[in-house]
Scaffold this motif. Structure first.
Motif, short mmCIF file in Angstrom:
data_model
loop_
_atom_site.label_atom_id
_atom_site.label_comp_id
_atom_site.label_asym_id
_atom_site.label_seq_id
_atom_site.Cartn_x
_atom_site.Cartn_y
_atom_site.Cartn_z
N SER A 25 0.77 -1.24 0.00
CA SER A 25 0.00 0.00 0.00
C SER A 25 0.80 1.29 0.00
CB SER A 25 -0.93 0.01 1.20
OG SER A 25 -0.15 -0.03 2.36
N SER A 26 2.11 1.22 -0.09
CA SER A 26 2.80 2.50 -0.10
C SER A 26 3.04 2.95 -1.53
CB SER A 26 4.14 2.38 0.64
OG SER A 26 4.88 1.35 0.05
N ILE A 69 2.79 13.38 -14.10
CA ILE A 69 3.85 12.78 -13.28
C ILE A 69 4.24 13.73 -12.16
CG2 ILE A 69 6.24 11.98 -13.33
CD1 ILE A 69 5.74 11.00 -16.17
N GLY A 70 4.35 15.03 -12.49
CA GLY A 70 4.72 16.01 -11.48
C GLY A 70 3.73 16.06 -10.33
N ASN A 87 2.10 14.75 -4.67
CA ASN A 87 1.28 14.04 -3.68
C ASN A 87 2.10 13.03 -2.90
OD1 ASN A 87 -1.36 15.09 -3.90
ND2 ASN A 87 -1.55 14.15 -5.89
N HIS A 88 2.96 12.33 -3.62
CA HIS A 88 3.75 11.29 -2.98
C HIS A 88 4.66 11.89 -1.91
CE1 HIS A 88 5.97 7.52 -2.69
NE2 HIS A 88 7.06 8.23 -2.75
N MET A 118 8.00 14.18 3.00
CA MET A 118 8.08 15.57 3.45
C MET A 118 6.96 15.94 4.42
SD MET A 118 9.14 17.55 -0.03
CE MET A 118 8.98 19.15 0.68
N ARG A 119 6.17 14.96 4.79
CA ARG A 119 4.97 15.30 5.56
C ARG A 119 5.29 15.81 6.95
NH1 ARG A 119 1.02 12.10 8.44
NH2 ARG A 119 2.48 10.39 8.21
#
Lengths: 308, 375, 372
Positions: free
Chosen positions: A269-270, C174-175, C180-181, C187-188
């Protein structure tokens, strides 16, 4: 019949099922775009056409109770947009890529505007043919639950290939795309051929859109299309303008979209954002591999503006 | 420990007077100062059968009130646009009370606007108001996971395979509370029940939601619930494949009357008129307001045809206890699905008007949930 | 001799838009044409939009009135317009500048997002330094990241023949996925529980408002960038070479111009503009990077560029126009019950009509340059 759970086998089966489900809009839009591009014009507005098709198909099905009528109306609306695109492009000094982008925005905006009252109601859905009823595994049954539109599309691909190769009309279309001068010399109106091809392309894109709203996911909302119309244009390039390749590539793109949720359902899930972007990575990668500055876009119709 | 701040009556009346002043504008748009203007801002369409619709239903209840005028704007993204919308409502419409309903509006937009317009009241759904924030902001939210717990109980009874599914948007605490409560409720009835979890990545992605639902049913799951902005797609897809549904945000029973078991719904139609009449009378609305069944902030959908009598009885039983604030859902010892103990034996995570840190920052999945969280 | 080549170039096709080098003393013709025809197209678009809303039983005059009120009817509305126009000015350059070299780039949204992401990633570690330093670092990194993103597409086009329209479109998807990733993963900020985003920039480091207004300095950065870009493109040899590449690539190559390097430079410049816009969004408005960074400014920028006919200076008034349209959208929703999509429809109509009006250039005798 009790359903058997299938663990890891779920992933390839889900991908296969998703390939068919999510691939159908790609299939129709890319075949439509292929026809348009074969005649020498690129229509980037297919995204707008797709969304308009989805909205009008849904609205028609809701108002009349017949999903198939919705499909027809969606195709009609799509052909209107194709006609608009073709009409604008015949004006001198108008750039067809710019027109495509303009229609993409216009079509999307118009569809959202007209589709506001359609967000809540439920329209009748297109039926599916349960080709997998013999199986006692839910995943197999689901994978083989195929919508009639997919079968139409799957038949359309070889039909278009044959038509382009072996009929007079197909030859005229290809000539307009490869050498406009030669076509004119033979007395054919290049503008008319391109007009006809764009209108047909729009019809197919509209039908592809109606699949989204009338079967899968089967609802009208403003997030319905995640760029399938644009991805379909990339798909045609990816498929090197061959209809059969469009068919396979559509399945590939559809399957790639289904990969994310399928993997999550077995525990991986990652990084699901990156998985969801997989089809775009793939297309870019393939485009880089198959292009080169010498043989620019092998197989492209020479009159296509993006190759010049 | 609650944070009641008394807003002096003077300030509220001055605020209302201020809106009357602001209503005499250039270019001749005079607004009648007799109606109090309440502004609603939605992040999506009002009729999405989900989150936004639940708020719109609350707004509709306000429209029926005497002397209240409601202005609404929808599809405002969580960017500087909401700031401008709020200013537009305050300056051009004379709004004195605003309901920006999406979570992401709070920081920095509401905070900025509240500092700029101290006489306007901002009521935010879900934000975490603290003492350091401007006093003219109120933060309210319902612990809807209590209703998801009931969903879980009903699902536990209804499921034949013992496998349940949850389609979620993002792994934020409010979503995790729902996932965990749902699973705990199911396990109350069937200790071996499991919940398959799939994240779609964003609040409204119809194709991903349909894919997730389909892959769940492929795995043998027969009851599905969700936490996305518009549950319509999940409900329809699940019903089409023969699975049962527990709804969320508002009632989706109309979409799948046979397959709908029950649902966790917001009850803003109960709350908003209360807030607005307090505001109009000049009373102070609490800065920090939370509630659940007891306070009437949430409600349960009526049971569908597939819910057995036994299930109804059990669910009603638990619901009564929750309504009497006599039941704790997150009670220790509680282990997460990696084996770690997340709630120690003897301790409880209680939903009250206070900020229970652990509850508000939940970052685990209870044992029985099949899925994982980013680090 | 040079003049003849120039006028030949201007007849060569799409990429040559704006490449017309006017004869001295006869500038009024083409300039008047370049202003009046688009203006006429705008009027026609507004009429069409009026007809459109009339079918929804809304009085078009009301619509026009609210559009004026909502965009410029008060100081508050006008500032609203300015704030909305700021990012558009920069993202439009991402399409307008490469268009001068004949490339049709529509990846402004991707460069915007990547620029913002990179800017916050660079700004957070140095957050303790004086604010000017922090902002400078963020601006440079944001511009650099955006430049790299679009220059990649330029390089792919020149050395691998990959169509830049499609590649930048794909790069945008892609950007956004990358944004989001990162924002929900590495970086969260753990405290940003219910709205995953990066850590926040300290308030002291944020770009401030222009004194006396509610508008941030990003607007000025945008205008400055446009002016510099205009001078570069139309008053330097580099710009002339770039426009020649756009007007007639074969002639450019024959003349020995370093086409590859020019394409790289111009795409990098366009990407830098969009990247700067992303940095401004992070440093002036949001304070952190989150999924809402992908707000569509890049896409609207494409529209602005086309309607400005790819001219960097014209981008400024067109961006203001679009800022105004967006600003009035709220009033249209609240007062006339028009769905927010009506703004999209108007933008679409304007775009289509402007494109169609391209064909009118050179047709009207009054604008024709007088023969010597």
């Amino acid at each position: 019949m009790p359903d058997a759970a299938i663990g890891w086998w779920g992933v390839p089966l889900a991908v296969a099922a998703g390939a068919v489900r999510a691939g159908t809009p790609f299939l129709f839009v890319s075949l439509g775009e292929l026809l348009t591009e074969k005649s020498g014009r690129i229509n980037l507005g297919q995204e707008g056409t797709l969304v308009m098709g989805a909205m009008s198909g849904y609205g028609t099905a809701y108002l009349t109770g017949s999903p198939w009528l919705g499909v027809l109306v969606a195709g009609f609306v799509g052909s209107m947009f194709g006609a608009l695109h073709a009409g604008l492009c015949t004006l001198p000094r108008v750039n067809d890529i710019a027109v495509g982008i303009a229609l993409m925005l216009f079509g999307t905006g118009l569809a959202f505007y007209l589709g506001k009252p359609l967000i809540q109601p439920q329209a009748p859905m297109l039926p599916a043919i349960a080709l997998g009823a013999w199986s006692h595994i839910a995943a197999v049954r689901d994978a083989l639950r195929i919508n009639a539109l997919f079968i139409v599309g799957a038949a359309l691909a070889p039909a278009i290939m044959w038509a382009l190769r072996s009929t007079r009309w197909g030859m005229i279309v290809r000539m307009a795309g490869d050498s406009a001068d030669a076509a004119r010399a033979m007395g054919y109106s290049v503008n008319f051929v391109r007009f006809a091809a764009t209108v047909t392309g729009g019809f197919l894109a509209g039908v592809g859109g109606s699949f989204l709203s009338l079967y899968y996911p089967g609802s009208w909302s403003e997030g319905l299309s995640s760029g399938q119309g644009i991805a379909a244009v990339a798909l045609v390039i990816f498929a090197r303008w061959s209809p059969m390749n469009c068919f396979y590539a559509s399945l590939l793109f559809g399957g790639a979209g289904a990969l994310g949720p399928a993997l999550q359902s077995v525990g991986i899930s990652s990084g699901y954002y990156l998985f969801n972007a997989a089809p775009y990575f793939l297309t870019l990668f393939i485009m880089i591999l198959t292009s080169s500055s010498e043989h620019r876009l092998i197989g492209a119709p020479s009159e296509l503006s993006i190759t010049r | 420990m609650s944070h009641h701040i008394v807003v002096p009556r003077r300030t509220v009346l001055a605020g209302l007077g201020g809106t009357a002043l602001a209503s005499s504008l250039p270019l001749g748009i005079a607004r009648a100062a007799s109606d109090a203007v309440v502004g609603f801002i939605y992040v999506g369409p009002r009729d999405d059968f989900g989150y936004n619709q639940s708020h719109a239903e609350g707004a509709a209840a306000l429209k029926k009130m005497e002397g209240v005028k409601v202005v609404e704007e929808e599809r405002i993204p969580e960017t500087v646009q909401v700031e401008q919308t709020m200013e537009s409502m305050i300056n051009l419409d004379g709004a004195g009370l605003l309901f920006p309903t999406s979570f992401g509006y709070f920081d920095p937009y509401i905070l900025k606007e509240a500092t700029k317009y101290p006489k306007v009241r901002f009521e935010h759904a879900g934000g975490l108001w603290t003492d350091k924030d401007p006093k003219n902001i109120g933060s309210y939210f319902g612990y809807i996971f209590e209703a998801q717990y009931i969903n879980g109980i009903v699902a536990g009874y209804a499921s034949k395979s013992g496998k349940l599914g949850f389609v979620a948007a993002k792994p934020i605490p409010q979503v995790l509370q729902n996932i965990n409560a749902f699973t705990l409720g199911a396990k109350l009835v069937n200790p071996k029940a499991t919940t398959q979890l799939i994240f779609t990545g964003d609040w409204s992605l119809p194709v991903k939601e349909a894919e997730a639902t389909n892959s769940m049913v492929d795995q043998g799951i027969d009851v599905i619930t969700m936490h996305v902005d518009s549950p319509k797609v999940v409900v329809q897809t699940a019903a089409q494949r023969g699975a049962m549904i527990c709804g969320y945000h508002c009632s989706q029973a109309k979409l799948a009357p046979e397959a709908y078991l029950t649902g966790a719904e917001w009850n803003w139609t109960g709350l908003y008129p209360k807030f607005v009449s307090m505001w109009m009378k000049g009373e102070s609305i609490p800065n920090f307001y939370r509630g659940a069944f007891k306070e009437g902030l949430i409600k349960q959908s009526p049971y569908g045809p597939k819910v057995s009598d036994e299930a109804r009885k059990r669910a009603d039983d638990v619901k009564a206890k929750l309504t009497a604030a006599d039941y704790v859902i997150f009670k220790g010892p509680l282990q997460d699905n990696t084996g770690k103990t997340v709630v120690a034996a003897g301790s409880e995570l209680i939903q009250t008007n206070a900020t229970d840190e652990q509850l508000e920052s939940m970052h685990f999945l209870v044992d029985g949930v099949m899925g994982s969280l980013p680090a | 001799m040079a003049d003849n080549i120039a006028t030949d170039l201007s007849a060569a096709g799409p990429g040559a838009v704006g490449a017309r080098v006017p004869r001295r003393g006869a500038r009024t013709g083409p300039v008047a044409e370049a202003v009046l025809i688009p203006l006429g197209a705008l009027v026609v678009s507004l009429l069409l939009f009026g007809a459109f809303v009339a079918t929804a039983r809304v009085n078009p005059l009301d619509v026009y009135r609210y559009m004026v009120i909502g965009s410029a009817g008060s100081w508050f509305s006008f500032q609203n317009t300015l704030t909305r126009a700021s990012p558009l000015i920069l993202t439009a350059l991402c399409t307008a500048l490469p268009a001068q070299t004949g490339l049709m780039i529509i990846g402004g949204e991707g460069a915007f997002v990547i620029g913002g992401l990179a800017a916050i990633a660079a700004g957070l570690p140095v957050a303790g330094a004086p604010p000017v330093v922090v902002q400078l670092v963020m601006a440079c990194v944001g511009m650099g990241a955006g430049a790299a993103w679009i220059a990649m597409a330029g390089a792919l086009r020149h050395w691998r023949g990959v169509n830049e329209t499609i590649s930048t479109l794909l790069l945008t998807y892609i950007g956004i996925a990358l944004l989001n990733h990162m924002v929900e993963g590495v970086m969260r900020d753990p405290a940003s529980l219910n709205k995953p985003s990066s850590y926040a920039l300290p308030d002291a480091d944020m770009i401030s408002l222009i004194p006396g207004t509610e508008v941030h300095w990003g607007l000025v950065y945008g205008i400055a960038f446009c002016v510099v870009a205009y001078i570069l493109m139309f008053h330097t040899t580099f710009g002339f070479a770039a426009r020649m590449v756009g007007g007639n690539p074969r002639a450019a190559r024959l003349a020995g111009l370093p086409v590859g390097r020019i394409i790289l430079a111009v795409t990098a410049l366009g990407g830098a503009a969009a990247g700067l816009a992303g940095m401004v969004e992070v440093a002036a408005v949001q304070g952190r990077a989150s999924a809402t960074l992908a707000a569509g400014y890049g896409y609207t920028g494409i529209l602005v560029a086309f309607i400005a006919r790819q001219n960097p200076l014209a981008v400024i008034p067109v961006a203001l126009l679009f800022g105004g349209i967006g600003a009035s959208g709220g009033l249209l929703q609240r007062r006339l019950d028009l769905p927010d999509a009506s703004v999209l429809v108007l933008q679409g109509i304007i775009f289509v009509v402007i494109l169609a009006s391209e064909t009118l250039f050179g047709r009207f005798r009054i604008f024709r340059q007088r023969e010597r």
